[in-house]
Design an enzyme around this catalytic site. Structure first.
Site, PDB file in Angstrom:
ATOM      1  N   HIS A 326       9.782  14.772  19.906  1.00 49.84           N
ATOM      2  CA  HIS A 326       9.152  14.290  18.511  1.00 49.84           C
ATOM      3  C   HIS A 326       8.394  13.474  18.201  1.00 49.84           C
ATOM      4  O   HIS A 326       7.687  13.387  17.372  1.00 49.84           O
ATOM      5  CB  HIS A 326      10.542  14.325  17.407  1.00 49.84           C
ATOM      6  N   GLY A 327       8.178  12.373  18.919  1.00 46.17           N
ATOM      7  CA  GLY A 327       7.543  11.352  18.840  1.00 46.17           C
ATOM      8  C   GLY A 327       7.780  10.044  19.516  1.00 46.17           C
ATOM      9  O   GLY A 327       8.957   9.662  20.073  1.00 46.17           O
TER      10      GLY A 327
END
Length: 479
Positions: A326-327
């Site tokens: 996700h990041g």
């Protein structure tokens, strides 16, 4: 180009009309139009990164063709690793380079040694995490001989770049979507109308629910030090519905748009906030990613087989990698680890497949036991979202610390607009509950009398006009 923009409202009818006008010509021409439209769609954001998609497409198409020409295990392994390293190499550079550099420098600084390695001003290509995983699924499935490699480069390019789901999914499998580009598509009026319904519901989720929730969630999270505990709880609640409305809204629009062109995309959300345990939640939230990690990472690692030590290891790997996907921020890794902790007791007691059916199926209300299970699971989910939304782990811990203050039981400080948004959340949740047995919340609305059905459509359009929040980019564009 955003789904909720005027540009897309002009773009979609033009492409739709051209697509069906050339339906009698050839499948290849239709596929070529999809490629052209998809590259234009993506190029409206930044045309420079079209070369990245094209390069990835060429690499995996070539690898697939070469895999078909050899049964030598060493050559096949080499080809597979070329695809993996190229795709994950691009993803790693654009998404994680600065993260690793900053943490590497920070680790040396912790031990008293200063290092000077400059981070780069890297622009993250929109959707790179999605189309990278999509094209990787093709190579892996061809390698495992689950799929015949395609000889049709245009069809493969259309599969990789299909504009409805290019930048934020669903992450399609080649075994499901690619064969659809080989077949002649016929316009199906009923399917197209259902697609329009799903687009309408997706826009409602995004424009009315997500964007309005975002306005208040942003204010509360950005000034959490000055907020009461009760207001912080509502801030977490606003973000909980923001991310669901935003991401599932995008998926609804993508799936509905694909239907207009005669394509079937996989379901990506199945009313996850009505889950009775975390295992059920992850079967219903971002299904295309959860199943991707299950099939291409969790099962190859051994899944739930083997010793207790290996079971626990595999659970943490799958959730930590999911968080990192996700990041490039420790907040996502902590979020993933927290969900692993939620999941472990269920898995270790063999209750992770206890709730496979739809809750309270055929009934208006759930049993008390189911209701309590839903509330507990929802509370755990909201708590985990705090880490996901916060700018840093420190901020997340500070946010949580401020919740458990004497002001937790005070009256929240909210504007009039926030009160209206809370009412919208209640209405939205009620509609989702009523429609939870359908493909999407309003998929069965056609069964209502015509006047009620159209009254509902006009009510949604009116709410979209009246409660249009400040336009926000789709959250998952950053992933």
């Amino acid at each position: 180009m955003f789904f909720n923009s005027l540009d897309f409202a002009i773009f979609l009818p033009i492409v739709f009309t051209l697509y069906w006008l050339i339906n009698s010509k050839s499948i290849k021409l239709q596929n070529f139009l999809i490629v052209a439209a998809s590259y234009f769609f993506y190029g409206c954001w930044d045309y420079r990164f079209l070369s990245l998609i094209l390069f990835s497409t060429i690499v995996d198409y070539t690898v697939g063709r070469l895999l078909a020409q050899t049964n030598d295990s060493k050559k096949r392994n080499l080809l597979l690793w070329i695809s993996i390293l190229v795709n994950l190499g691009f993803l790693g550079f654009f998404k994680y380079y600065n993260f690793f550099i900053d943490n590497f420098v920070g680790a040396f600084s912790f031990f008293g040694k200063e290092m000077s390695i400059n981070s780069l001003n890297i622009v993250l290509p929109v959707g790179i995490s999605f189309y990278t995983f999509q094209t990787l699924s093709y190579t892996i499935d061809v390698y495992k001989k689950k799929l015949e490699p395609t000889k049709d480069f245009i069809a493969f390019t259309a599969f990789v770049s299909f504009f409805p789901q290019l930048v934020a999914g669903p992450i399609e499998r080649a075994t499901h979507l690619l064969p659809q580009f080989y077949k002649k598509r016929k316009f199906d009026y009923a399917n197209a109308i259902n697609g329009m319904r799903q687009i309408l519901w997706g826009l409602f989720k995004k424009v009315v629910i997500a964007d309005n929730c975002a306005e208040f969630a942003n204010v509360i999270f950005n000034s959490y030090e000055d907020q009461s505990g009760s207001t912080l709880v509502l801030g977490a609640l606003f973000f909980t519905f923001q991310i669901y409305g935003d991401f599932s809204g995008y998926s609804d629009i993508a799936i509905g748009t694909a239907r207009l062109f005669g394509f079937d995309l996989m379901k990506n959300f199945a009313f996850p906030y009505f889950s009775r345990d975390i295992a059920e939640f992850w079967r219903r939230w971002h299904i295309s990613l959860s199943t991707w990690f299950r099939d291409y990472l969790y099962i190859p690692l051994g899944g739930s087989r083997g010793t207790l030590k290996f079971k626990i290891r595999n659970v943490f790997i799958i959730f930590l990698v999911s968080g990192f996907w996700h990041g490039a921020n420790w907040t996502f890794i902590v979020w993933g680890g927290l969900n692993a902790l939620y999941f472990l007791p269920i898995m270790l007691t063999n209750k992770n497949r206890s709730n496979l059916d739809i809750v309270a199926k055929g009934k208006w209300f759930p049993k008390l036991k189911d209701l309590l299970s839903i509330l507990i699971t929802f509370t755990l989910t909201v708590f985990a979202w705090i880490f996901f939304r916060s700018n840093s782990v420190t901020d997340a811990l500070g946010y949580i610390s401020n919740i458990f203050d004497t002001t937790l039981f005070s009256i929240p400080t909210l504007s009039q607009g926030a009160h209206h948004t809370l009412i919208l959340i209640v209405i939205f949740t009620a509609i989702e509950w009523i429609g939870r047995e359908g493909e999407f919340a309003i998929s069965k609305i056609y069964k209502l009398p015509v006047y009620l059905r159209w009254s509902f459509y006009f009510a949604i359009l009116l709410l979209m006009f009246v409660f249009t929040g400040k336009e926000q980019a789709f959250i998952y564009f950053q992933f």
